[in-house]
Design an enzyme around this catalytic site. Structure first.
Site, short mmCIF file in Angstrom:
data_model
loop_
_atom_site.label_atom_id
_atom_site.label_comp_id
_atom_site.label_asym_id
_atom_site.label_seq_id
_atom_site.Cartn_x
_atom_site.Cartn_y
_atom_site.Cartn_z
N HIS A 10 0.84 -1.19 0.00
CA HIS A 10 0.00 0.00 0.00
C HIS A 10 0.89 1.25 0.00
O HIS A 10 1.93 1.27 0.67
CB HIS A 10 -0.91 0.02 1.22
N HIS A 181 27.26 -0.06 9.65
CA HIS A 181 25.92 0.35 9.22
C HIS A 181 25.45 -0.64 8.16
O HIS A 181 26.06 -1.70 7.98
CB HIS A 181 25.95 1.79 8.69
#
Length: 329
Positions: A10, A181
């Protein structure tokens, strides 16, 4: 024959999920995203799916990764499945996985690279990664006490040079002020197959909170340490770590230069990210440097060390020295 992946959610989440995964581990063919908007219905979404599928060439399997069970992306994909044998030439399997997330997509991207890739393996890996990477921090339950062996392992001891027999195996030296990261934790650790990450920085090593946080985000199965330059020099010669595959992470080239001056042999340095600060000049998308950085890089280059820029392993190498010469005249 290849396997096609369609991500659908969505709103615009599908696009962002795919783009984020590409940023972390690189792009893959036959992976597409389809957003579903509030002014559309299931029939429109089916048309978008069908149009997308027709662009795939010679596929053996089709995997839909959608957000929620019973939502429009799921319902549209389910209707596609019902008529897949009649409408499309897909010889293997078609299925849907709900709850799509970044770890699931990373798993799919990696599975597509495997030489023994097959549809069932991709689906199993995607399900496992999507579930396993949902974690709680900090943990509410009491943590189990570390065994004596684990405690000693975490101490990361040095050894006197006269007892040393073999130095640690340095696989990658990377300058990236983000340290551990996404790109490091996924693409680089997988492709280099390291089992130990050592962050070398004097000031960070004295910050207990930051040290703790960096160790917590280390990928599963990889030991992370934050040490000063002096401690790394001592630990480097400990034969206990000679069989490890090690990644060294730095925030700046001056610290790398210091360990080279003190006898650590390095053949190549990867530059992944140096953020912009006042007084620095941007020379690449994610790299900003000042005169001190330039001097350090140039001395490293004169030592015969390759200086290359890549965010992830699949990127084309960019010559840092050539870039410096073009920007700093």
């Amino acid at each position: 024959m290849s396997i096609a992946i369609i991500v659908s959610t969505h709103g615009q989440t599908a696009k962002q999920l795919v783009r984020t995964t590409e940023m972390l581990v690189g792009k893959k063919e036959n992976v597409s995203y389809i957003n579903f908007y509030s002014d559309e219905n299931t029939d429109i979404l089916i048309e978008k799916f069908e149009s997308n599928i027709k662009r795939f060439e010679d596929i053996s399997g089709l995997l839909f990764l959608v957000d929620i069970w019973g939502g429009s992306p799921f319902n549209a994909a389910n209707r596609i499945i019902q008529k897949i044998n009649q409408s499309y030439n897909i010889q293997e399997k078609v299925c849907i996985i709900t709850g799509v997330n970044i770890p699931m997509l990373i798993s799919v991207f990696f599975s597509l690279e495997e030489s023994d890739m097959n549809f069932q393996k991709i689906v199993e890996n995607a399900l496992k990664s999507g579930r396993d990477e949902i974690k709680l921090h900090p943990k509410i339950q009491k943590e189990e006490k570390k065994t004596q062996k684990e405690t000693q392992f975490d101490e990361f001891k040095s050894i006197s040079s006269e007892k040393a027999k073999k130095n640690m195996n340095i696989i990658l030296v990377r300058i990236d002020d983000r340290l551990i990261h996404g790109q490091v934790a996924t693409r680089w650790t997988k492709d280099t197959r390291v089992n130990r990450i050592i962050i070398i920085n004097d000031s960070i090593s004295e910050d207990k909170v930051r040290c703790m946080l960096l160790k917590q985000v280390s990928p599963p199965g990889i030991n992370a340490h934050v040490v000063s330059i002096d401690k790394f020099i001592r630990v480097y010669s400990n034969p206990k770590y000679s069989k490890d595959r090690v990644m060294l992470l730095f925030t700046n080239p001056t610290d790398v230069l210091e360990i080279v001056r003190r006898g650590i042999e390095i053949s190549s340095i990867n530059i992944g990210g140096m953020s912009y600060k006042e007084g620095k000049q941007q020379v690449h998308d994610s790299i900003s440097i000042d005169q001190k950085d330039v001097e350090s890089f140039m001395e490293l280059s004169r030592s015969g060390i390759e200086l290359e820029i890549r965010k992830i392993t699949s990127d084309k190498k960019i010559d840092m020295v050539r870039l410096i010469k073009s920007k700093f005249k």
